[in-house]
Scaffold this active site. Structure first.
Site, short mmCIF file in Angstrom:
data_model
loop_
_atom_site.label_atom_id
_atom_site.label_comp_id
_atom_site.label_asym_id
_atom_site.label_seq_id
_atom_site.Cartn_x
_atom_site.Cartn_y
_atom_site.Cartn_z
N ARG A 1 0.83 -1.21 0.00
CA ARG A 1 0.00 0.00 0.00
C ARG A 1 0.87 1.26 0.00
O ARG A 1 0.55 2.24 -0.66
CB ARG A 1 -0.93 0.01 1.22
CG ARG A 1 -1.81 -1.23 1.33
CD ARG A 1 -3.21 -0.95 0.83
NE ARG A 1 -3.98 -2.17 0.62
CZ ARG A 1 -4.89 -2.64 1.44
NH1 ARG A 1 -5.16 -2.00 2.56
NH2 ARG A 1 -5.56 -3.74 1.15
N ASP B 1 -15.98 8.87 13.77
CA ASP B 1 -14.97 8.05 13.11
C ASP B 1 -13.65 8.83 13.11
O ASP B 1 -13.64 10.06 13.23
CB ASP B 1 -15.38 7.70 11.67
CG ASP B 1 -14.68 6.45 11.17
OD1 ASP B 1 -15.29 5.37 11.18
OD2 ASP B 1 -13.50 6.53 10.78
C1 LIG Z 1 -14.85 -1.77 9.33
S1 LIG Z 1 -15.42 -0.16 9.69
C2 LIG Z 1 -16.89 -0.56 10.65
C3 LIG Z 1 -18.07 0.34 10.35
C4 LIG Z 1 -19.36 0.00 11.09
N1 LIG Z 1 -19.20 0.15 12.52
C5 LIG Z 1 -19.83 -1.39 10.75
O1 LIG Z 1 -19.70 -2.30 11.57
O2 LIG Z 1 -20.32 -1.60 9.65
C6 LIG Z 1 -14.29 0.35 10.96
C7 LIG Z 1 -14.23 1.86 11.17
O3 LIG Z 1 -13.51 2.15 12.37
C8 LIG Z 1 -12.77 3.32 12.18
N2 LIG Z 1 -11.67 3.38 13.17
C9 LIG Z 1 -10.53 2.64 13.21
N3 LIG Z 1 -9.76 3.02 14.24
C10 LIG Z 1 -10.43 4.01 14.89
C11 LIG Z 1 -10.15 4.83 16.03
N4 LIG Z 1 -9.01 4.70 16.72
N5 LIG Z 1 -11.07 5.75 16.39
C12 LIG Z 1 -12.21 5.90 15.69
N6 LIG Z 1 -12.54 5.18 14.60
C13 LIG Z 1 -11.67 4.24 14.20
C14 LIG Z 1 -12.27 3.21 10.74
O4 LIG Z 1 -11.94 4.49 10.21
C15 LIG Z 1 -13.48 2.57 10.05
O5 LIG Z 1 -14.32 3.52 9.43
#
Ligand SMILES: C[S@@+](CC[C@H](N)C(=O)[O-])C[C@H]1O[C@@H](n2cnc3c(N)ncnc32)[C@H](O)[C@@H]1O
Length: 274
Positions: free
Chosen positions: A37, A144
């Site tokens: 990446r 997020d």
């Molecule tokens: C796989 S998505 C899940 C979205 C939704 N909750 C679902 O289950 O469909 C994970 C999200 O967590 C966010 N994320 C990862 N680390 C994070 C952090 N330290 N604080 C806030 N958000 C975070 C990512 O940017 C991403 O948009």
């Protein structure tokens, strides 16, 4: 395109930085993914080495490069009505929640909301199941770490195939058609969009500033990247925000091995505050 090789030492630099900044714990197996990446990104930026990219990442005060780095190593995958069993459970739980309310007020946190499908699903669900939905004061806090996914969430505009897959009785009350030059998309209707407060928020490093409790918290498919200590701390903080009996929803592949004295597993990765 020249493919640079990421040395273990360089990988360790990125690993430490990202852990410190966002609590994401990269295992050794992720080295190849990071190398692939970042090679693309290094080329885009016209840089010559991983070390140069590292310096660019840590000195970028706008936070944009960090956002890019996070999306390069993690996933924002999400969908409407994800984890079907949890919505079934919520259907049975809702009458008790409604009965417990003296004021028609519901507060929910969608933590790690990605491009918004999760908070909008919560609203579609409530609109469908509460006959007096319009009389309720409902607010969803949706947070997020990625500004990119949040801007999509705020726009609330989704591809036709995502929306057309929803039951008609739900989609017709929740979206309006947007005709673009080449394709049709759907935007969440304003009366639903205005109930969501989207905020950029890092679950690991930002302070917990909440004054009031939430009726439920969703933190699904987010903690998969965190190590045990980070997960433990975060769950502990979530449990302080839930009143007795309130549910915490995790992703279906996530489970808790700690906090048994405060959170009880009900099934389908739903935990209830004791
Ligand atoms: C796989 S998505 C899940 C979205 C939704 N909750 C679902 O289950 O469909 C994970 C999200 O967590 C966010 N994320 C990862 N680390 C994070 C952090 N330290 N604080 C806030 N958000 C975070 C990512 O940017 C991403 O948009």
């Amino acid at each position: 395109m020249v493919q640079l090789e990421l040395s273990p030492k360089e990988f360790d630099l990125f690993r430490r930085y990202i852990y410190e900044k966002v609590g994401i714990s990269l295992s050794d197996q992720k080295s190849t993914l990071v190398q692939g990446r970042l090679n693309k990104r290094i080329n885009q930026l016209g840089l010559n080495s991983f070390r140069e990219y590292y310096d660019h990442l840590v000195t970028d005060t706008s936070g944009d490069e960090l956002t890019f780095f996070i999306s390069a190593i993690s996933t924002n995958v999400t969908s409407f009505f994800r984890e079907v069993a949890q919505w079934k459970w919520l259907e049975n739980y809702l009458p008790a929640l409604v009965a417990s309310k003296r004021e028609k007020k519901i507060r929910i946190w969608s933590a790690g909301c990605s491009s918004g499908e999760e908070p909008y699903t919560i609203l579609m669900f409530l609109q469908h199941h509460l006959s007096d939905f319009d009389q309720w004061d409902i607010k969803i806090l949706a947070t997020d770490i990625s500004a990119k996914v949040l801007s999509k969430a705020i726009a609330g505009e989704y591809e036709a195939k995502q929306v057309e897959a929803l039951p008609k009785e739900i989609s017709l009350r929740s979206f309006e058609k947007v005709r673009g030059d080449t394709q049709i998309s759907y935007q969440v209707l304003p009366h639903l969009r205005e109930k969501v407060l989207f905020r950029l928020y890092n679950l690991v490093t930002d302070p917990f500033f909440f004054k009031n409790k939430f009726d439920m918290v969703f933190c699904r498919n987010v903690m998969i990247y965190f190590d045990d200590t980070t997960r433990h701390d975060l769950i502990g903080r979530f449990s302080t925000l839930l009143p007795k009996g309130a549910p915490l929803f995790l992703g279906s592949s996530e489970s808790l091995t700690t906090h048994r004295e405060t959170l009880k597993l009900l099934g389908s990765s739903i935990y209830q505050r004791l």
